[in-house]
Design a protein around this motif. Structure first.
Motif, mmCIF file in Angstrom:
data_model
loop_
_atom_site.group_PDB
_atom_site.id
_atom_site.type_symbol
_atom_site.label_atom_id
_atom_site.label_comp_id
_atom_site.label_asym_id
_atom_site.label_seq_id
_atom_site.Cartn_x
_atom_site.Cartn_y
_atom_site.Cartn_z
ATOM 1 N N ILE A 1 0.871 -1.175 0.000
ATOM 2 C CA ILE A 1 0.000 0.000 0.000
ATOM 3 C C ILE A 1 0.904 1.220 0.000
ATOM 4 O O ILE A 1 1.774 1.359 0.862
ATOM 5 C CB ILE A 1 -0.936 0.024 1.220
ATOM 6 N N TYR B 1 1.206 5.482 -0.052
ATOM 7 C CA TYR B 1 0.479 6.665 0.393
ATOM 8 C C TYR B 1 1.200 7.905 -0.112
ATOM 9 O O TYR B 1 2.426 7.987 -0.045
ATOM 10 C CB TYR B 1 0.381 6.699 1.914
ATOM 11 N N PHE C 1 -4.151 6.964 -1.642
ATOM 12 C CA PHE C 1 -3.615 5.614 -1.459
ATOM 13 C C PHE C 1 -3.565 4.902 -2.801
ATOM 14 O O PHE C 1 -4.349 5.199 -3.710
ATOM 15 C CB PHE C 1 -4.507 4.796 -0.521
ATOM 16 N N ILE D 1 -2.816 0.647 -4.092
ATOM 17 C CA ILE D 1 -2.486 -0.722 -3.699
ATOM 18 C C ILE D 1 -2.028 -1.501 -4.921
ATOM 19 O O ILE D 1 -2.553 -1.320 -6.024
ATOM 20 C CB ILE D 1 -3.674 -1.414 -3.007
ATOM 21 N N GLU E 1 -5.192 -8.195 -4.279
ATOM 22 C CA GLU E 1 -5.177 -6.813 -4.776
ATOM 23 C C GLU E 1 -6.547 -6.449 -5.344
ATOM 24 O O GLU E 1 -7.116 -5.406 -5.009
ATOM 25 C CB GLU E 1 -4.103 -6.645 -5.846
ATOM 26 N N ILE F 1 -9.281 -6.053 -2.574
ATOM 27 C CA ILE F 1 -9.179 -4.803 -1.821
ATOM 28 C C ILE F 1 -9.596 -3.614 -2.682
ATOM 29 O O ILE F 1 -10.315 -2.729 -2.226
ATOM 30 C CB ILE F 1 -7.750 -4.628 -1.251
ATOM 31 N N LYS F 2 -9.168 -3.593 -3.945
ATOM 32 C CA LYS F 2 -9.557 -2.492 -4.834
ATOM 33 C C LYS F 2 -11.066 -2.453 -5.055
ATOM 34 O O LYS F 2 -11.662 -1.385 -5.126
ATOM 35 C CB LYS F 2 -8.828 -2.598 -6.171
ATOM 36 N N ARG G 1 -11.563 3.561 1.552
ATOM 37 C CA ARG G 1 -10.415 4.226 2.167
ATOM 38 C C ARG G 1 -10.242 3.737 3.610
ATOM 39 O O ARG G 1 -9.128 3.544 4.074
ATOM 40 C CB ARG G 1 -10.607 5.736 2.132
ATOM 41 N N LEU H 1 -8.247 0.580 3.735
ATOM 42 C CA LEU H 1 -6.822 0.830 3.537
ATOM 43 C C LEU H 1 -6.194 1.429 4.797
ATOM 44 O O LEU H 1 -5.086 1.055 5.190
ATOM 45 C CB LEU H 1 -6.599 1.750 2.340
#
Length: 102
Positions: free
Chosen positions: A7, A9, A16, A18, A65, A68-69, A74, A77
């Protein structure tokens, strides 16, 4: 070869990103210097916020991946970068690794 979920930032833009890679530290350098990735090139500089070891299974890294996407969250994350957060369910297999290099 092991794969990692990472991740990024961007403190400057509060964004963010990923991704997965066999070497997230080299990948970070590429995100900060290359011109090949449209999203990350717009929000430089990036820093590693979290790194998780997935293991030798590239397809699992890709699935993690994508999962999570797809959450478009947010808050997820932010939880994942918190060292005290313990992932559950599908994400329970994430293994946090130190990401600070000398």
């Amino acid at each position: 070869m092991d794969f990692y979920l990472y991740i990024l930032y961007s403190p400057k833009f509060d964004k963010f990103y990923i991704g997965y890679s066999a070497d997230p530290w080299i990948r970070l350098e590429q995100h900060n210097s290359g011109t090949f990735h449209k999203f990350t090139s717009s929000y430089r500089p990036w820093e590693l916020a979290a790194v998780f070891k997935i293991g030798r299974d590239r397809s699992l890294a890709m699935k993690m991946e994508k999962f999570i996407k797809k959450q478009k969250s947010r808050s997820l994350l932010e939880k994942l970068i918190d060292v005290n957060f313990v992932p559950e369910g599908f994400l329970a297999q994430l293994l946090r690794v130190p990401h600070v290099r000398d």
